[in-house]
Design a protein around this motif. Structure first.
Motif, PDB file in Angstrom:
ATOM      1  N   GLU A 169       0.682  -1.515  -0.241  1.00 59.97           N
ATOM      2  CA  GLU A 169       0.201   0.309  -0.038  1.00 59.97           C
ATOM      3  C   GLU A 169       1.187   1.251   0.010  1.00 59.97           C
ATOM      4  O   GLU A 169       1.001   1.590  -0.753  1.00 59.97           O
ATOM      5  N   TYR A 170       2.112   1.107   0.744  1.00 61.28           N
ATOM      6  CA  TYR A 170       2.490   2.452   1.174  1.00 61.28           C
ATOM      7  C   TYR A 170       4.374   1.859   1.742  1.00 61.28           C
ATOM      8  O   TYR A 170       3.752   0.903   2.141  1.00 61.28           O
ATOM      9  N   GLU A 171       4.923   3.375   1.732  1.00 59.98           N
ATOM     10  CA  GLU A 171       6.713   2.081   2.610  1.00 59.98           C
ATOM     11  C   GLU A 171       6.279   3.679   3.816  1.00 59.98           C
ATOM     12  O   GLU A 171       6.178   4.612   3.600  1.00 59.98           O
ATOM     13  N   VAL A 172       6.647   3.108   5.436  1.00 58.33           N
ATOM     14  CA  VAL A 172       6.674   4.205   5.963  1.00 58.33           C
ATOM     15  C   VAL A 172       7.925   3.960   6.798  1.00 58.33           C
ATOM     16  O   VAL A 172       8.768   3.040   7.443  1.00 58.33           O
ATOM     17  N   SER A 173       8.581   5.358   7.268  1.00 54.99           N
ATOM     18  CA  SER A 173       9.957   5.034   7.945  1.00 54.99           C
ATOM     19  C   SER A 173       9.179   5.327   9.645  1.00 54.99           C
ATOM     20  O   SER A 173       8.755   6.853   9.564  1.00 54.99           O
ATOM     21  N   PHE A 174      10.121   5.118  10.917  1.00 57.88           N
ATOM     22  CA  PHE A 174      10.083   5.743  11.987  1.00 57.88           C
ATOM     23  C   PHE A 174      11.562   5.383  11.706  1.00 57.88           C
ATOM     24  O   PHE A 174      12.416   5.169  12.153  1.00 57.88           O
ATOM     25  N   TYR A 175      11.156   7.213  12.219  1.00 57.53           N
ATOM     26  CA  TYR A 175      12.602   7.909  13.245  1.00 57.53           C
ATOM     27  C   TYR A 175      12.771   7.440  15.143  1.00 57.53           C
ATOM     28  O   TYR A 175      12.002   8.156  15.516  1.00 57.53           O
ATOM     29  N   TYR A 176      14.146   7.183  15.575  1.00 63.06           N
ATOM     30  CA  TYR A 176      14.823   6.637  16.850  1.00 63.06           C
ATOM     31  C   TYR A 176      15.956   7.223  17.286  1.00 63.06           C
ATOM     32  O   TYR A 176      16.973   7.327  16.444  1.00 63.06           O
ATOM     33  N   ILE A 177      16.075   8.043  17.805  1.00 65.10           N
ATOM     34  CA  ILE A 177      16.550   8.515  18.497  1.00 65.10           C
ATOM     35  C   ILE A 177      17.542   7.070  20.338  1.00 65.10           C
ATOM     36  O   ILE A 177      16.120   7.481  21.625  1.00 65.10           O
ATOM     37  N   ASP A 178      18.204   6.866  20.680  1.00 64.60           N
ATOM     38  CA  ASP A 178      18.544   5.920  21.077  1.00 64.60           C
ATOM     39  C   ASP A 178      17.574   4.958  21.815  1.00 64.60           C
ATOM     40  O   ASP A 178      16.473   5.194  23.299  1.00 64.60           O
ATOM     41  N   ARG A 179      16.128   4.675  21.037  1.00 66.12           N
ATOM     42  CA  ARG A 179      15.622   3.736  21.240  1.00 66.12           C
ATOM     43  C   ARG A 179      13.587   4.767  21.718  1.00 66.12           C
ATOM     44  O   ARG A 179      13.300   4.225  22.076  1.00 66.12           O
ATOM     45  N   LYS A 180      14.517   6.120  21.749  1.00 67.60           N
ATOM     46  CA  LYS A 180      13.183   6.675  22.111  1.00 67.60           C
ATOM     47  C   LYS A 180      11.928   7.511  20.466  1.00 67.60           C
ATOM     48  O   LYS A 180      12.942   8.003  20.099  1.00 67.60           O
ATOM     49  N   PHE A 181      11.148   7.387  19.938  1.00 69.75           N
ATOM     50  CA  PHE A 181      10.298   7.455  19.073  1.00 69.75           C
ATOM     51  C   PHE A 181      10.945   9.445  18.899  1.00 69.75           C
ATOM     52  O   PHE A 181      10.024  10.079  19.959  1.00 69.75           O
ATOM     53  N   GLN A 182      11.018   9.758  17.406  1.00 71.52           N
ATOM     54  CA  GLN A 182      10.861  11.120  17.543  1.00 71.52           C
ATOM     55  C   GLN A 182       9.902  11.323  16.771  1.00 71.52           C
ATOM     56  O   GLN A 182       8.680  12.169  16.862  1.00 71.52           O
ATOM     57  N   TYR A 183       9.641  10.438  15.353  1.00 74.88           N
ATOM     58  CA  TYR A 183       8.456  10.963  13.793  1.00 74.88           C
ATOM     59  C   TYR A 183       8.512  10.106  12.988  1.00 74.88           C
ATOM     60  O   TYR A 183      10.118   9.121  13.265  1.00 74.88           O
ATOM     61  N   ALA A 184       7.662  10.222  12.625  1.00 69.33           N
ATOM     62  CA  ALA A 184       7.463   8.374  11.379  1.00 69.33           C
ATOM     63  C   ALA A 184       6.875   9.625  10.019  1.00 69.33           C
ATOM     64  O   ALA A 184       6.115  10.798   9.736  1.00 69.33           O
ATOM     65  N   LEU A 185       7.199   9.165   9.090  1.00 75.08           N
ATOM     66  CA  LEU A 185       6.773  10.084   7.635  1.00 75.08           C
ATOM     67  C   LEU A 185       6.718   8.984   6.860  1.00 75.08           C
ATOM     68  O   LEU A 185       6.967   7.526   7.339  1.00 75.08           O
ATOM     69  N   TYR A 186       6.124   8.823   5.390  1.00 77.68           N
ATOM     70  CA  TYR A 186       5.160   7.958   5.254  1.00 77.68           C
ATOM     71  C   TYR A 186       5.073   8.265   3.389  1.00 77.68           C
ATOM     72  O   TYR A 186       4.886   9.827   3.237  1.00 77.68           O
ATOM     73  N   ALA A 187       5.514   7.855   2.317  1.00 81.18           N
ATOM     74  CA  ALA A 187       4.802   7.575   0.792  1.00 81.18           C
ATOM     75  C   ALA A 187       4.054   7.283   0.266  1.00 81.18           C
ATOM     76  O   ALA A 187       3.142   6.126   0.266  1.00 81.18           O
ATOM     77  N   PRO A 188       2.587   8.676   0.848  1.00 79.35           N
ATOM     78  CA  PRO A 188       1.415   7.700   0.055  1.00 79.35           C
ATOM     79  C   PRO A 188       1.467   7.284  -1.453  1.00 79.35           C
ATOM     80  O   PRO A 188       0.805   6.742  -2.042  1.00 79.35           O
ATOM     81  N   ASN A 189       1.921   8.458  -1.516  1.00 84.31           N
ATOM     82  CA  ASN A 189       2.458   8.039  -3.127  1.00 84.31           C
ATOM     83  C   ASN A 189       3.685   6.832  -3.281  1.00 84.31           C
ATOM     84  O   ASN A 189       4.504   7.570  -4.127  1.00 84.31           O
ATOM     85  N   LYS A 190       3.539   5.571  -3.729  1.00 78.46           N
ATOM     86  CA  LYS A 190       4.435   3.902  -3.858  1.00 78.46           C
ATOM     87  C   LYS A 190       5.099   4.700  -4.651  1.00 78.46           C
ATOM     88  O   LYS A 190       6.472   4.471  -4.776  1.00 78.46           O
ATOM     89  N   GLU A 191       5.115   5.224  -5.454  1.00 79.74           N
ATOM     90  CA  GLU A 191       6.342   5.508  -7.170  1.00 79.74           C
ATOM     91  C   GLU A 191       7.025   7.235  -7.028  1.00 79.74           C
ATOM     92  O   GLU A 191       7.926   6.956  -7.471  1.00 79.74           O
ATOM     93  N   LYS A 192       6.972   7.517  -5.529  1.00 81.80           N
ATOM     94  CA  LYS A 192       7.035   8.451  -5.445  1.00 81.80           C
ATOM     95  C   LYS A 192       8.212   8.161  -3.742  1.00 81.80           C
ATOM     96  O   LYS A 192       7.312   8.508  -2.950  1.00 81.80           O
ATOM     97  N   ARG A 193       9.449   7.183  -3.317  1.00 75.30           N
ATOM     98  CA  ARG A 193       9.266   6.403  -2.618  1.00 75.30           C
ATOM     99  C   ARG A 193       9.672   8.651  -1.829  1.00 75.30           C
ATOM    100  O   ARG A 193       9.585   7.902  -0.498  1.00 75.30           O
ATOM    101  N   TRP A 194      10.677   9.117  -1.733  1.00 80.05           N
ATOM    102  CA  TRP A 194      10.945  10.605  -1.753  1.00 80.05           C
ATOM    103  C   TRP A 194      10.115  11.312  -1.061  1.00 80.05           C
ATOM    104  O   TRP A 194      11.015  12.577  -0.303  1.00 80.05           O
ATOM    105  N   GLN A 195       8.909  11.892  -1.170  1.00 75.78           N
ATOM    106  CA  GLN A 195       7.742  12.475  -1.568  1.00 75.78           C
ATOM    107  C   GLN A 195       6.727  11.958  -0.586  1.00 75.78           C
ATOM    108  O   GLN A 195       6.302  11.657   0.018  1.00 75.78           O
TER     109      GLN A 195
END
Length: 272
Positions: A169-195
């Motif tokens: 459906e889509y790709e999503v990335s979860f960002y952590y510092i020292d195992r503490k969650f910071q934020y998450a981003l996803y690409a709703p258009n799977k043809e444009k991974r970095w939007q």
């Protein structure tokens, strides 16, 4: 002020991203609290002993400075160097073999093999993805049928990755510092991974991330967990980036960016 060697390749060309912009921003805010020197990864061993901490950022794939990277990993042990990230993770900092390990442990990962003789471990798919085991940024990636893979692949070759092609459906990335969650981003258009757009994780998403964080056991640093959501709604790991994850910092809100910078400074100060 403590001295930090900030390792980055400002000329590394990544598809759809300007790595240098992110690192120029980070150096501008970190210099408020630390003495900072920017260093190309190919020069890392010339300066590594002169600083209180070595911070690896957007250096590009380690394969681009393979000999320097091997020497640096050895110097960390022999000279007791303090690095960020720590080098005790099990993800990308050691190559892609962990994908096969997670597959064999039946963990939530896109099933992966590195030899045609293990094809029975993969689920059925009309097409499969094949790429070099030491590749990056989709370099050398091909979409092939099972028949084509058997025709083109040497059974003695262990330097490839083979995965089923998943119509996610889509790709999503979860960002952590020292195992503490910071934020998450996803690409709703799977043809444009970095939007990327900001994403609010569910409890199930955090459970997925915690499984992988516990497995990786990184002592300190930044981790990016890349996943895709399959057609059944389940998250599957694409990549555990624990060496030098691109952060998309300039694509998030100022509030999230300030939070991340504050968390990073706190983490660095705790180490130093």
């Amino acid at each position: 002020m403590k001295k930090i060697l900030f390792v980055t390749d400002l000329y590394y060309n990544a598809k759809g991203r300007n790595y240098y912009e992110e690192d120029l921003f980070l150096t501008s805010v970190l210099r408020e609290d630390f003495k900072l020197l920017i260093c190309n990864p190919k020069d890392i061993n010339n300066f590594s002993e002169d600083f209180d901490l070595i911070l690896l950022r957007n250096t590009g794939p380690a394969a681009n400075f393979e000999e320097e990277y091997k020497l640096f990993r050895n110097k960390i042990k022999t000279h007791n160097l303090l690095t960020y990230n720590s080098f005790d993770g099990h993800g990308d900092m050691n190559g892609k073999n962990y994908l096969m390990e997670l597959t064999n442990k039946n963990m939530p990962v896109i099933k992966t093999i590195n030899n045609i003789n293990d094809f029975h471990k993969l689920p059925y798919a009309e097409n499969y993805i094949i790429k070099p085991i030491d590749g990056a940024d989709s370099i050398g990636l091909e979409f092939l049928s099972k028949k084509e893979i058997y025709k083109r692949t040497n059974p003695n070759n262990y330097n490839i990755l083979i995965q089923p092609f998943i119509d996610f459906e889509y790709e999503v990335s979860f960002y952590y510092i020292d195992r503490k969650f910071q934020y998450a981003l996803y690409a709703p258009n799977k043809e444009k991974r970095w939007q990327m757009e900001e994403y609010t994780p569910t409890n199930e998403d955090f459970h997925f991330c915690n499984i992988l964080l516990n497995w990786n056991s990184l002592s300190h640093g930044i981790q990016r967990i890349d996943a895709c959501r399959d057609e059944n709604g389940h998250l599957l790991l694409v990549e555990m980036e624990d060496l030098n994850p691109y952060l998309s910092l300039l694509d998030i809100s100022p509030t999230l960016r300030d939070k991340f910078v504050s968390s990073l400074k706190e983490s660095l100060n705790n180490l130093l």
